[in-house]
Scaffold this motif. Structure first.
Motif, mmCIF file in Angstrom:
data_model
loop_
_atom_site.group_PDB
_atom_site.id
_atom_site.type_symbol
_atom_site.label_atom_id
_atom_site.label_comp_id
_atom_site.label_asym_id
_atom_site.label_seq_id
_atom_site.Cartn_x
_atom_site.Cartn_y
_atom_site.Cartn_z
ATOM 1 N N GLU A 207 0.860 -1.184 0.000
ATOM 2 C CA GLU A 207 0.000 0.000 0.000
ATOM 3 C C GLU A 207 0.898 1.237 0.000
ATOM 4 O OE1 GLU A 207 -3.314 0.090 -0.208
ATOM 5 O OE2 GLU A 207 -3.315 -2.084 -0.348
ATOM 6 N N PRO A 208 0.653 2.186 -0.888
ATOM 7 C CA PRO A 208 1.498 3.386 -0.901
ATOM 8 C C PRO A 208 1.257 4.242 0.336
ATOM 9 C CG PRO A 208 -0.269 3.587 -2.490
ATOM 10 C CD PRO A 208 -0.334 2.195 -1.932
ATOM 11 N N PRO B 63 12.908 4.644 -2.351
ATOM 12 C CA PRO B 63 12.608 5.078 -3.721
ATOM 13 C C PRO B 63 11.101 5.161 -3.968
ATOM 14 C CG PRO B 63 13.470 2.846 -3.709
ATOM 15 C CD PRO B 63 13.575 3.353 -2.317
ATOM 16 N N GLU B 64 10.772 5.997 -4.897
ATOM 17 C CA GLU B 64 9.367 6.209 -5.262
ATOM 18 C C GLU B 64 8.734 4.929 -5.801
ATOM 19 O OE1 GLU B 64 5.937 8.615 -5.733
ATOM 20 O OE2 GLU B 64 7.835 9.140 -4.802
ATOM 21 N N SER B 65 9.529 4.096 -6.495
ATOM 22 C CA SER B 65 8.986 2.870 -7.073
ATOM 23 C C SER B 65 8.539 1.886 -5.993
ATOM 24 C CB SER B 65 10.018 2.211 -7.978
ATOM 25 O OG SER B 65 11.161 1.860 -7.232
#
Length: 174
Positions: A40-41, A56-58
């Protein structure tokens, strides 16, 4: 009244196919990949500590997974054999289909595969370290890179042995 050939084919087919497979028993067991879920972001408003700011964003916003692929088709021999038996109208036809599918076609397949491999071996046996083809150049390069000694040509070995034999027999006299 139906013919005996159709009765035999029907009996074979009805005894072989599971009409009501059990999902608990007949499916593949679950694996570790079956239980994985996307992460989940983290919402941008939540406060992150300085240790976590280098994530990291990924990892925080992963790429959505593709939809699952459809199930693989049943490519077992039995299904195609039973399908070809459906058109049989006599016991001779059943015997012919059985002989063709279980004896003749595997025999032809094995024979053609063996001929192919034997022909390849015969055709490729001359492709040693001599020659100007790309394969022999790559082979020589690879052996040189690894500091392996490239074997001498067989004809040269035989010529050298014959020459040594005659030199030893004649005692060095011509």
């Amino acid at each position: 009244m139906t013919s005996p050939a159709i009765d035999i084919a029907s009996a074979i087919q009805s005894s072989s196919i599971k009409r009501d497979p059990s999902p608990a028993h007949d499916l593949n067991p679950s694996t570790a990949a079956s239980n994985k879920h996307p992460i989940e972001p983290v919402s941008p408003t939540s406060s992150l500590s300085s240790d976590l700011s280098s994530i990291p964003e990924s990892a925080l916003r992963p790429i959505p997974r593709r939809a699952n692929l459809p199930p693989l088709p049943d490519m077992r021999f039995e299904q195609s054999y039973l399908a070809s038996l459906q058109g049989a109208d006599s016991w001779w036809r059943i015997a012919w289909i059985t002989g063709r599918d279980q004896v003749f076609l595997p025999l032809v397949q094995g024979m053609l595969w063996t001929l192919l491999l034997s022909g390849w071996r015969y055709w490729n046996r001359g492709a040693q370290f001599q020659g100007a083809s790309l394969g022999s150049k790559v082979r020589r390069w690879w052996w040189n890179v690894n500091n392996w000694t490239i074997p001498e040509e067989r004809q040269e070995k035989i010529s050298a042995k014959v020459g040594e034999f005659y030199t030893a027999q004649l005692g060095g006299h011509d």
